[in-house]
Design a protein around this motif. Structure first.
Motif, PDB file in Angstrom:
ATOM      1  N   TRP A  94     108.812  58.756  86.973  1.00 54.29           N
ATOM      2  CA  TRP A  94     107.730  59.565  86.383  1.00 54.29           C
ATOM      3  C   TRP A  94     108.192  60.985  86.117  1.00 54.29           C
ATOM      4  O   TRP A  94     107.718  61.631  85.184  1.00 54.29           O
ATOM      5  CB  TRP A  94     106.517  59.612  87.304  1.00 54.29           C
ATOM      6  CG  TRP A  94     105.831  58.313  87.520  1.00 54.29           C
ATOM      7  CD1 TRP A  94     106.026  57.130  86.851  1.00 54.29           C
ATOM      8  CD2 TRP A  94     104.817  58.047  88.497  1.00 54.29           C
ATOM      9  NE1 TRP A  94     105.211  56.151  87.348  1.00 54.29           N
ATOM     10  CE2 TRP A  94     104.453  56.684  88.361  1.00 54.29           C
ATOM     11  CE3 TRP A  94     104.186  58.822  89.464  1.00 54.29           C
ATOM     12  CZ2 TRP A  94     103.480  56.094  89.159  1.00 54.29           C
ATOM     13  CZ3 TRP A  94     103.224  58.236  90.266  1.00 54.29           C
ATOM     14  CH2 TRP A  94     102.868  56.880  90.114  1.00 54.29           C
ATOM     15  N   ILE A  95     109.097  61.495  86.944  1.00 55.25           N
ATOM     16  CA  ILE A  95     109.509  62.900  86.812  1.00 55.25           C
ATOM     17  C   ILE A  95     110.965  63.028  86.345  1.00 55.25           C
ATOM     18  O   ILE A  95     111.625  64.031  86.579  1.00 55.25           O
ATOM     19  CB  ILE A  95     109.261  63.690  88.115  1.00 55.25           C
ATOM     20  CG1 ILE A  95     110.017  63.093  89.300  1.00 55.25           C
ATOM     21  CG2 ILE A  95     107.769  63.749  88.422  1.00 55.25           C
ATOM     22  CD1 ILE A  95     109.935  63.942  90.572  1.00 55.25           C
ATOM     23  N   ARG A 134     105.211  72.075  85.286  1.00 57.64           N
ATOM     24  CA  ARG A 134     103.977  71.381  84.912  1.00 57.64           C
ATOM     25  C   ARG A 134     104.242  70.175  84.015  1.00 57.64           C
ATOM     26  O   ARG A 134     103.408  69.275  83.947  1.00 57.64           O
ATOM     27  CB  ARG A 134     103.017  72.352  84.243  1.00 57.64           C
ATOM     28  CG  ARG A 134     102.484  73.397  85.217  1.00 57.64           C
ATOM     29  CD  ARG A 134     101.387  74.230  84.623  1.00 57.64           C
ATOM     30  NE  ARG A 134     100.199  73.428  84.340  1.00 57.64           N
ATOM     31  CZ  ARG A 134      99.089  73.910  83.802  1.00 57.64           C
ATOM     32  NH1 ARG A 134      99.017  75.194  83.484  1.00 57.64           N
ATOM     33  NH2 ARG A 134      98.060  73.124  83.581  1.00 57.64           N
ATOM     34  N   VAL A 135     105.370  70.155  83.324  1.00 57.94           N
ATOM     35  CA  VAL A 135     105.695  68.985  82.491  1.00 57.94           C
ATOM     36  C   VAL A 135     105.816  67.748  83.373  1.00 57.94           C
ATOM     37  O   VAL A 135     105.233  66.696  83.097  1.00 57.94           O
ATOM     38  CB  VAL A 135     107.001  69.218  81.689  1.00 57.94           C
ATOM     39  CG1 VAL A 135     107.429  67.947  80.975  1.00 57.94           C
ATOM     40  CG2 VAL A 135     106.816  70.354  80.690  1.00 57.94           C
ATOM     41  N   ALA A 136     106.572  67.875  84.478  1.00 56.27           N
ATOM     42  CA  ALA A 136     106.691  66.756  85.426  1.00 56.27           C
ATOM     43  C   ALA A 136     105.345  66.466  86.069  1.00 56.27           C
ATOM     44  O   ALA A 136     104.979  65.302  86.265  1.00 56.27           O
ATOM     45  CB  ALA A 136     107.742  67.075  86.481  1.00 56.27           C
ATOM     46  N   GLY A 137     104.593  67.517  86.413  1.00 53.02           N
ATOM     47  CA  GLY A 137     103.268  67.324  86.988  1.00 53.02           C
ATOM     48  C   GLY A 137     102.342  66.574  86.051  1.00 53.02           C
ATOM     49  O   GLY A 137     101.566  65.701  86.476  1.00 53.02           O
ATOM     50  N   SER A 138     102.421  66.863  84.763  1.00 52.62           N
ATOM     51  CA  SER A 138     101.596  66.164  83.773  1.00 52.62           C
ATOM     52  C   SER A 138     101.984  64.693  83.669  1.00 52.62           C
ATOM     53  O   SER A 138     101.130  63.828  83.472  1.00 52.62           O
ATOM     54  CB  SER A 138     101.727  66.835  82.403  1.00 52.62           C
ATOM     55  OG  SER A 138     101.213  68.149  82.443  1.00 52.62           O
ATOM     56  N   PRO A 149      93.770  66.189  85.158  1.00 52.33           N
ATOM     57  CA  PRO A 149      95.206  66.318  84.892  1.00 52.33           C
ATOM     58  C   PRO A 149      95.778  67.715  85.110  1.00 52.33           C
ATOM     59  O   PRO A 149      96.873  67.855  85.661  1.00 52.33           O
ATOM     60  CB  PRO A 149      95.359  65.887  83.424  1.00 52.33           C
ATOM     61  CG  PRO A 149      93.990  65.783  82.864  1.00 52.33           C
ATOM     62  CD  PRO A 149      93.025  65.709  84.003  1.00 52.33           C
ATOM     63  N   ASP A 150      95.065  68.764  84.678  1.00 57.30           N
ATOM     64  CA  ASP A 150      95.610  70.116  84.857  1.00 57.30           C
ATOM     65  C   ASP A 150      95.731  70.468  86.338  1.00 57.30           C
ATOM     66  O   ASP A 150      96.711  71.078  86.761  1.00 57.30           O
ATOM     67  CB  ASP A 150      94.733  71.154  84.152  1.00 57.30           C
ATOM     68  CG  ASP A 150      94.931  71.128  82.641  1.00 57.30           C
ATOM     69  OD1 ASP A 150      95.956  70.575  82.191  1.00 57.30           O
ATOM     70  OD2 ASP A 150      94.066  71.640  81.924  1.00 57.30           O
ATOM     71  N   LEU A 154      99.323  71.251  88.377  1.00 55.69           N
ATOM     72  CA  LEU A 154      99.520  72.474  89.168  1.00 55.69           C
ATOM     73  C   LEU A 154      99.792  72.150  90.633  1.00 55.69           C
ATOM     74  O   LEU A 154     100.606  72.810  91.289  1.00 55.69           O
ATOM     75  CB  LEU A 154      98.299  73.382  89.056  1.00 55.69           C
ATOM     76  CG  LEU A 154      98.150  74.138  87.737  1.00 55.69           C
ATOM     77  CD1 LEU A 154      96.796  74.818  87.672  1.00 55.69           C
ATOM     78  CD2 LEU A 154      99.274  75.152  87.555  1.00 55.69           C
ATOM     79  N   ASP A 155      99.111  71.120  91.149  1.00 53.10           N
ATOM     80  CA  ASP A 155      99.355  70.683  92.525  1.00 53.10           C
ATOM     81  C   ASP A 155     100.819  70.293  92.718  1.00 53.10           C
ATOM     82  O   ASP A 155     101.413  70.569  93.767  1.00 53.10           O
ATOM     83  CB  ASP A 155      98.470  69.491  92.889  1.00 53.10           C
ATOM     84  CG  ASP A 155      97.010  69.870  93.074  1.00 53.10           C
ATOM     85  OD1 ASP A 155      96.709  71.084  93.173  1.00 53.10           O
ATOM     86  OD2 ASP A 155      96.169  68.950  93.110  1.00 53.10           O
ATOM     87  N   PHE A 156     101.399  69.638  91.695  1.00 57.50           N
ATOM     88  CA  PHE A 156     102.801  69.223  91.798  1.00 57.50           C
ATOM     89  C   PHE A 156     103.720  70.433  91.918  1.00 57.50           C
ATOM     90  O   PHE A 156     104.647  70.444  92.735  1.00 57.50           O
ATOM     91  CB  PHE A 156     103.212  68.379  90.586  1.00 57.50           C
ATOM     92  CG  PHE A 156     104.678  68.069  90.559  1.00 57.50           C
ATOM     93  CD1 PHE A 156     105.228  67.145  91.446  1.00 57.50           C
ATOM     94  CD2 PHE A 156     105.530  68.708  89.669  1.00 57.50           C
ATOM     95  CE1 PHE A 156     106.590  66.868  91.447  1.00 57.50           C
ATOM     96  CE2 PHE A 156     106.894  68.448  89.661  1.00 57.50           C
ATOM     97  CZ  PHE A 156     107.418  67.525  90.545  1.00 57.50           C
ATOM     98  N   VAL A 157     103.483  71.451  91.122  1.00 54.45           N
ATOM     99  CA  VAL A 157     104.332  72.648  91.162  1.00 54.45           C
ATOM    100  C   VAL A 157     104.356  73.233  92.570  1.00 54.45           C
ATOM    101  O   VAL A 157     105.410  73.618  93.079  1.00 54.45           O
ATOM    102  CB  VAL A 157     103.863  73.693  90.124  1.00 54.45           C
ATOM    103  CG1 VAL A 157     104.640  74.990  90.286  1.00 54.45           C
ATOM    104  CG2 VAL A 157     104.019  73.144  88.708  1.00 54.45           C
ATOM    105  N   LYS A 158     103.189  73.276  93.233  1.00 56.57           N
ATOM    106  CA  LYS A 158     103.123  73.817  94.600  1.00 56.57           C
ATOM    107  C   LYS A 158     103.750  72.868  95.617  1.00 56.57           C
ATOM    108  O   LYS A 158     104.543  73.266  96.468  1.00 56.57           O
ATOM    109  CB  LYS A 158     101.666  74.080  94.979  1.00 56.57           C
ATOM    110  CG  LYS A 158     101.000  75.185  94.197  1.00 56.57           C
ATOM    111  CD  LYS A 158      99.562  75.347  94.650  1.00 56.57           C
ATOM    112  CE  LYS A 158      98.713  75.841  93.491  1.00 56.57           C
ATOM    113  NZ  LYS A 158      97.289  75.666  93.730  1.00 56.57           N
TER     114      LYS A 158
END
Length: 198
Positions: A94-95, A134-138, A149-150, A154-158
């Protein structure tokens, strides 16, 4: 100044993946064929790449050396990321992951210039941590349509800070296969603080 001597640690390749065509996501494959340009047919292959948001010191599009040929991940770290995001799973493909390595704790914390010697003869050189974006998070959010989704991106970045894996480039080409041993040669380390004192 404290200096930590060179270290060696052994792990193994869990799975291997490639990104065919223009897709950011990857697909599992039996092996990765590598040249000095990276994975044959992978969208991140090449001796050079164009500067983007990660390099604000260059104008966007500036041609530069491609140190991002390979994305290396740890399943343990991905599980921790998923737990912190409140989701069941974050999968390597996915990432944009190219390979997972097992048995090396805190994989994302391996320092720059670590050499990864693979049983089949390939050597990869670690450039640095792969910073979460955020691309990977999306891409993760696409797999959880019940979540906003947004917020999830953002949760992924953190959650992925210092756990997003490593980027590396090919020092010795060849083929990497799932299950083969990999030995990390960690260089001598120190913290540079600008005002060096003896």
């Amino acid at each position: 100044m404290e200096i930590i001597g060179q270290q060696k640690i052994t792990g193994k390749v869990g799975a291997v993946y490639t990104a065919a065509g223009e897709s950011f996501t990857t697909q599992p494959v039996e092996s990765l064929a590598l040249t000095f340009e990276g994975i044959i047919g992978d969208r991140h292959a090449g001796f050079t790449r164009r500067a983007g948001g990660r390099e604000p010191w260059y104008p966007r599009g500036t041609q530069m050396r491609n140190e991002r040929q390979i994305s290396i991940l740890s399943l343990d770290e991905l599980a921790d990321i998923a737990a912190d995001m409140g989701i069941a799973d974050v999968r390597p493909e996915w990432i944009g992951g190219n390979l997972t390595i097992e048995g090396i704790p805190h994989l994302s914390m391996l320092p720059a210039s670590t050499l990864l010697f693979f049983e089949g003869g390939v050597t990869l050189k670690v450039d640095f941590q792969n910073l979460p974006c955020r691309v990977a998070g999306s891409a993760i959010a696409e797999n959880y349509p019940d979540r906003e989704p947004d917020g999830l991106s953002l949760d992924f970045v953190k959650a992925a800070k210092r756990r997003r894996g490593l980027i590396a480039w090919v020092e010795i080409p060849g083929t990497i296969r799932a299950g083969e041993a990999v030995r990390a040669r960690i260089p001598e380390q120190w913290i540079y603080n600008g005002a060096l004192t003896e």
